[in-house]
Write a protein that holds these residues in place. Sequence first.
Motif, PDB file in Angstrom:
ATOM      1  N   ARG A 251       5.810  22.333  41.392  1.00 55.72           N
ATOM      2  CA  ARG A 251       6.304  20.958  41.306  1.00 55.72           C
ATOM      3  C   ARG A 251       6.774  20.646  39.888  1.00 55.72           C
ATOM      4  O   ARG A 251       7.841  20.062  39.682  1.00 55.72           O
ATOM      5  CB  ARG A 251       5.198  19.991  41.738  1.00 55.72           C
ATOM      6  CG  ARG A 251       5.640  18.536  41.783  1.00 55.72           C
ATOM      7  CD  ARG A 251       4.525  17.624  42.288  1.00 55.72           C
ATOM      8  NE  ARG A 251       4.079  18.018  43.625  1.00 55.72           N
ATOM      9  CZ  ARG A 251       2.852  18.399  43.919  1.00 55.72           C
ATOM     10  NH1 ARG A 251       1.927  18.441  42.961  1.00 55.72           N
ATOM     11  NH2 ARG A 251       2.523  18.745  45.140  1.00 55.72           N
ATOM     12  N   GLU A 258      15.317  20.618  37.827  1.00 53.63           N
ATOM     13  CA  GLU A 258      16.200  19.510  38.217  1.00 53.63           C
ATOM     14  C   GLU A 258      16.729  18.786  36.985  1.00 53.63           C
ATOM     15  O   GLU A 258      17.913  18.392  36.940  1.00 53.63           O
ATOM     16  CB  GLU A 258      15.450  18.533  39.114  1.00 53.63           C
ATOM     17  CG  GLU A 258      16.293  17.355  39.581  1.00 53.63           C
ATOM     18  CD  GLU A 258      15.478  16.298  40.301  1.00 53.63           C
ATOM     19  OE1 GLU A 258      16.078  15.513  41.062  1.00 53.63           O
ATOM     20  OE2 GLU A 258      14.253  16.254  40.104  1.00 53.63           O
ATOM     21  N   GLN A 303       9.774  22.417  50.266  1.00 61.04           N
ATOM     22  CA  GLN A 303       9.489  20.980  50.386  1.00 61.04           C
ATOM     23  C   GLN A 303       9.842  20.244  49.107  1.00 61.04           C
ATOM     24  O   GLN A 303      10.442  19.156  49.135  1.00 61.04           O
ATOM     25  CB  GLN A 303       8.014  20.765  50.728  1.00 61.04           C
ATOM     26  CG  GLN A 303       7.643  21.076  52.162  1.00 61.04           C
ATOM     27  CD  GLN A 303       6.184  20.815  52.458  1.00 61.04           C
ATOM     28  OE1 GLN A 303       5.387  20.541  51.551  1.00 61.04           O
ATOM     29  NE2 GLN A 303       5.800  20.912  53.721  1.00 61.04           N
ATOM     30  N   GLU A 304       9.495  20.818  47.979  1.00 59.06           N
ATOM     31  CA  GLU A 304       9.779  20.169  46.701  1.00 59.06           C
ATOM     32  C   GLU A 304      11.282  20.097  46.452  1.00 59.06           C
ATOM     33  O   GLU A 304      11.797  19.071  45.982  1.00 59.06           O
ATOM     34  CB  GLU A 304       9.082  20.925  45.571  1.00 59.06           C
ATOM     35  CG  GLU A 304       9.114  20.235  44.231  1.00 59.06           C
ATOM     36  CD  GLU A 304       8.322  18.945  44.185  1.00 59.06           C
ATOM     37  OE1 GLU A 304       8.578  18.133  43.263  1.00 59.06           O
ATOM     38  OE2 GLU A 304       7.452  18.729  45.057  1.00 59.06           O
ATOM     39  N   CYS A 305      12.000  21.173  46.732  1.00 60.03           N
ATOM     40  CA  CYS A 305      13.451  21.165  46.548  1.00 60.03           C
ATOM     41  C   CYS A 305      14.121  20.164  47.492  1.00 60.03           C
ATOM     42  O   CYS A 305      15.056  19.445  47.095  1.00 60.03           O
ATOM     43  CB  CYS A 305      14.016  22.561  46.773  1.00 60.03           C
ATOM     44  SG  CYS A 305      13.652  23.740  45.455  1.00 60.03           S
ATOM     45  N   ARG A 306      13.633  20.117  48.716  1.00 63.05           N
ATOM     46  CA  ARG A 306      14.199  19.168  49.676  1.00 63.05           C
ATOM     47  C   ARG A 306      13.976  17.740  49.207  1.00 63.05           C
ATOM     48  O   ARG A 306      14.878  16.890  49.286  1.00 63.05           O
ATOM     49  CB  ARG A 306      13.564  19.395  51.052  1.00 63.05           C
ATOM     50  CG  ARG A 306      14.206  18.615  52.171  1.00 63.05           C
ATOM     51  CD  ARG A 306      13.843  19.188  53.541  1.00 63.05           C
ATOM     52  NE  ARG A 306      12.408  19.377  53.698  1.00 63.05           N
ATOM     53  CZ  ARG A 306      11.829  20.573  53.787  1.00 63.05           C
ATOM     54  NH1 ARG A 306      12.559  21.677  53.739  1.00 63.05           N
ATOM     55  NH2 ARG A 306      10.522  20.659  53.943  1.00 63.05           N
ATOM     56  N   GLY A 307      12.795  17.456  48.692  1.00 61.55           N
ATOM     57  CA  GLY A 307      12.505  16.115  48.205  1.00 61.55           C
ATOM     58  C   GLY A 307      13.353  15.735  47.002  1.00 61.55           C
ATOM     59  O   GLY A 307      13.652  14.544  46.798  1.00 61.55           O
ATOM     60  N   ARG A 308      13.747  16.724  46.214  1.00 58.43           N
ATOM     61  CA  ARG A 308      14.550  16.456  45.024  1.00 58.43           C
ATOM     62  C   ARG A 308      16.045  16.572  45.295  1.00 58.43           C
ATOM     63  O   ARG A 308      16.868  16.298  44.412  1.00 58.43           O
ATOM     64  CB  ARG A 308      14.153  17.413  43.892  1.00 58.43           C
ATOM     65  CG  ARG A 308      12.739  17.181  43.390  1.00 58.43           C
ATOM     66  CD  ARG A 308      12.359  18.141  42.263  1.00 58.43           C
ATOM     67  NE  ARG A 308      11.019  17.813  41.754  1.00 58.43           N
ATOM     68  CZ  ARG A 308      10.772  16.893  40.850  1.00 58.43           C
ATOM     69  NH1 ARG A 308      11.786  16.195  40.330  1.00 58.43           N
ATOM     70  NH2 ARG A 308       9.533  16.647  40.439  1.00 58.43           N
ATOM     71  N   GLY A 309      16.381  17.029  46.497  1.00 57.40           N
ATOM     72  CA  GLY A 309      17.790  17.172  46.841  1.00 57.40           C
ATOM     73  C   GLY A 309      18.491  18.279  46.083  1.00 57.40           C
ATOM     74  O   GLY A 309      19.674  18.158  45.744  1.00 57.40           O
TER      75      GLY A 309
END
Length: 468
Positions: A251, A258, A303-309
């Motif tokens: 994370r 990012e 999941q983390e990448c998806r949440g950050r787009g």
Amino acid sequence: MSHTHEAGWAHAPGALRGPAWLREPSDPNALVPQLWSHHAEKRDGVLTLAGVPAGSIAVEHGTPAYVLDEDDFRARARAFRDGFAGYDVYYAGKAFLCTAVARWIAEEGLHLDVCSGGELTVAERAGFPMERVGFHGNNKSLGELERAVTLGVGRIIVDSFDEIDRLAAVTHELGRDAAVMVRVTAGVEAHTHEYIATAHEDQKFGFSINAGDAFEAVLRVLAAPGLRLQGLHSHIGSQIFDTSGFEVAARRVLALHERVATELDVVMPEMDLGGGFGIAYTTQDEPAEPAILAAGITRIVEQECRGRGIAVPQLSVEPGRAIVGPSVCTLYSVGTVKPVTLDAGAVRTYVSVDGGMSDNIRTALYDADYSCTLASRASQAPPVLGRVVGKHCEAGDIVVKDEFVPGDIAAGDLLAVPGTGAYCRSMASNYNHALRPPVIAVRDGVARVIVRRETEDDLLATDVGDER
């Protein structure tokens, strides 16, 4: 015949009882399978390794000796390669490396991580594809960097501002580029020994994310014409059994990933989450299969990448211990057996072997736990609680702190300690001018030397004397 960290003793007259976790073995002539290579077994009490009796290894090659099950090693390497499908899997050579092992790793399709010029030399000697080599280290010399760039090492993991400047100068001088990853500390406290936890802030490795040093390191790499920024590298420690630490680290590293993309318009193509996957040294250890670890880590990152787009970068991991650790055991000969009477009449049996901290420093250095078994014969004698110690002039020269051994164990018996593939030969020394043991590879009933035993000529080769 196994245990975990000491938790205090209960004394009884004439005997020394172990703590609650230490139980007498139900069959002292049997092996605990998860502690050994897949091709280790007992036949009439005699340990055989890939079909080779321990006694024949001792007769032909002497003791102490590290015995490496080649097929077991290759199978564990493939398990990481296949379990982490889509990842770049780097074998951490610091665990144990020789030219034979480097060739096996290459043949099984893995990459190789080295952390010194010496390890790089082994890779070169083995003909390992340099584009599949990663070069670690917190204080690489100018010569090491020059050699790595000249050889075309696939990636160099930078660990300080000094090193960034040094590497930039090297690439300029040689007229060649270098692919770079920035090692970061994510502030994660791995549940392991202090000396092998590497992601907390107060230690020598990496650039702190929290303090802003990691972002500054990225800026400096991007400003250096000869350096190509590949991504961020994080390693949280060693002997880790679950993915919780990786979740926190991923994370924080992805947050920096990012930020670089957002503020600098640079999308780094890779991310390395390190290694540190644990093995079973005792029955208290419960390591997960590579595929299970991979599924957990992949889920965390996705999941983390998806949440950050953001897109998922190319991921890599670095197992070392988890591949070579269980593939090796160490054979010793028993030299003396000494019952020692302690307080309240308690007795501990000290079993002295012909090696010790010169071939396995981990017990003394990390308070590590090991198990052992009588390797040369069956025994029906009642077990006694023993301590396996070495022959060195050091009170802390302990190989196995507490283990049930047969009550009739005697001088001349062979003893085998499993799980010694990682960091034992790599950290072996000539303390007391001991000769470092050989590494014997076993496969399909055949034993062969892949690292020979040192000789007294080796020992004296660098002693130039006092000629005047």
